[in-house]
Design a protein around this motif. Structure first.
Motif, PDB file in Angstrom:
ATOM      1  N   TRP A  97      10.179  15.921  -2.576  1.00 21.59           N
ATOM      2  CA  TRP A  97      10.557  14.650  -1.968  1.00 21.59           C
ATOM      3  C   TRP A  97      11.948  14.732  -1.367  1.00 21.59           C
ATOM      4  O   TRP A  97      12.858  15.299  -1.956  1.00 21.59           O
TER       5      TRP A  97
ATOM      6  N   ASP B 279      11.120  11.147   3.468  1.00 18.65           N
ATOM      7  CA  ASP B 279       9.720  10.938   3.092  1.00 18.65           C
ATOM      8  C   ASP B 279       9.443   9.466   2.801  1.00 18.65           C
ATOM      9  O   ASP B 279      10.337   8.718   2.418  1.00 18.65           O
ATOM     10  N   TYR B 280       8.188   9.088   2.982  1.00 20.42           N
ATOM     11  CA  TYR B 280       7.736   7.731   2.673  1.00 20.42           C
ATOM     12  C   TYR B 280       6.824   7.779   1.460  1.00 20.42           C
ATOM     13  O   TYR B 280       5.972   8.651   1.352  1.00 20.42           O
ATOM     14  N   TYR B 281       7.021   6.832   0.570  1.00 16.28           N
ATOM     15  CA  TYR B 281       6.231   6.748  -0.659  1.00 16.28           C
ATOM     16  C   TYR B 281       5.177   5.671  -0.460  1.00 16.28           C
ATOM     17  O   TYR B 281       5.475   4.589   0.026  1.00 16.28           O
ATOM     18  N   ASN B 282       3.928   5.955  -0.812  1.00  9.81           N
ATOM     19  CA  ASN B 282       2.882   4.952  -0.627  1.00  9.81           C
ATOM     20  C   ASN B 282       1.955   4.885  -1.833  1.00  9.81           C
ATOM     21  O   ASN B 282       2.177   5.545  -2.842  1.00  9.81           O
ATOM     22  N   TYR B 283       0.907   4.115  -1.705  1.00 13.29           N
ATOM     23  CA  TYR B 283      -0.008   3.874  -2.819  1.00 13.29           C
ATOM     24  C   TYR B 283      -0.676   5.158  -3.310  1.00 13.29           C
ATOM     25  O   TYR B 283      -0.916   5.325  -4.506  1.00 13.29           O
ATOM     26  N   ASP B 284      -0.982   6.096  -2.415  1.00 14.85           N
ATOM     27  CA  ASP B 284      -1.594   7.357  -2.840  1.00 14.85           C
ATOM     28  C   ASP B 284      -0.681   8.135  -3.785  1.00 14.85           C
ATOM     29  O   ASP B 284      -1.150   8.796  -4.712  1.00 14.85           O
ATOM     30  N   ASP B 285       0.605   8.044  -3.534  1.00 12.66           N
ATOM     31  CA  ASP B 285       1.566   8.767  -4.364  1.00 12.66           C
ATOM     32  C   ASP B 285       1.592   8.198  -5.785  1.00 12.66           C
ATOM     33  O   ASP B 285       1.590   8.942  -6.762  1.00 12.66           O
TER      34      ASP B 285
ATOM     35  N   ARG C   2      -5.197   2.057  -6.448  1.00 10.34           N
ATOM     36  CA  ARG C   2      -4.425   1.267  -5.487  1.00 10.34           C
ATOM     37  C   ARG C   2      -4.935   1.537  -4.069  1.00 10.34           C
ATOM     38  O   ARG C   2      -5.433   2.606  -3.778  1.00 10.34           O
ATOM     39  N   ASP C   3      -4.725   0.562  -3.209  1.00 13.96           N
ATOM     40  CA  ASP C   3      -4.976   0.768  -1.788  1.00 13.96           C
ATOM     41  C   ASP C   3      -3.850   0.108  -1.005  1.00 13.96           C
ATOM     42  O   ASP C   3      -2.917  -0.434  -1.592  1.00 13.96           O
ATOM     43  N   MET C   4      -3.950   0.156   0.306  1.00 14.95           N
ATOM     44  CA  MET C   4      -2.836  -0.346   1.122  1.00 14.95           C
ATOM     45  C   MET C   4      -2.651  -1.855   1.027  1.00 14.95           C
ATOM     46  O   MET C   4      -1.652  -2.383   1.471  1.00 14.95           O
TER      47      MET C   4
ATOM     48  N   ILE D  44       0.526  -4.241  -3.635  1.00 11.95           N
ATOM     49  CA  ILE D  44       1.970  -4.024  -3.703  1.00 11.95           C
ATOM     50  C   ILE D  44       2.351  -3.891  -5.171  1.00 11.95           C
ATOM     51  O   ILE D  44       2.008  -4.745  -5.983  1.00 11.95           O
TER      52      ILE D  44
END
Length: 131
Positions: free
Chosen positions: A9, A13-19, A49-51, A54
């Motif tokens: 990281w 980098d961008y952190y999202n639900y997949d992470d 989780r999905d997009m 939150i």
């Protein structure tokens, strides 16, 4: 099933639900391994989780607390202390992402190695002396 963690990281980098799903999945895998050695309190995991979802401070606290419970038996070399007091509007940085992924990888490597060393029930373990 263990998912290879991202350990590189950086601030770009961008952190999202997949992470977060990956971190929680891997924490669940480690909990199953730790369960071979000690009884664990009930832990909860969110791996779907999905997009549209939150996560808030309470989710981060749950994740960090789960990892802290799993660390109680052994603290591997390289472990970075968990942040157990997330509050609303606390900033989450790439260093936090790296800590979550690295810590769970360290536990996985330790417990995976030990779980593979447990003899199967009913197996004969003896020397190979020549008669």
């Amino acid at each position: 099933m263990w998912i290879t963690p991202k350990l590189t990281w950086s601030s770009t980098d961008y952190y999202n639900y997949d992470d977060l799903n990956r971190v929680e999945n891997n924490t669940k895998v480690v909990a199953e391994l730790v369960g071979y050695f000690i009884a664990l309190p009930s832990l909860s995991f969110v791996v779907n989780r999905d997009m549209k979802q939150i996560d808030f401070a309470d989710s981060l606290n749950r994740i960090e607390n789960n990892q802290e419970v799993l660390r109680q038996r052994i603290t591997p070399d390289g472990w970075t202390s968990n942040k157990l007091d997330w509050k609303a509007n606390d900033s989450f940085s790439y260093a936090d992402a790296r800590r979550l992924e690295t810590n769970i990888k360290l536990l996985y490597e330790y417990y995976k190695g030990n779980a593979e060393a447990i003899p199967y029930c009913g197996a004969f373990i003896c020397g190979e002396e020549v008669i």
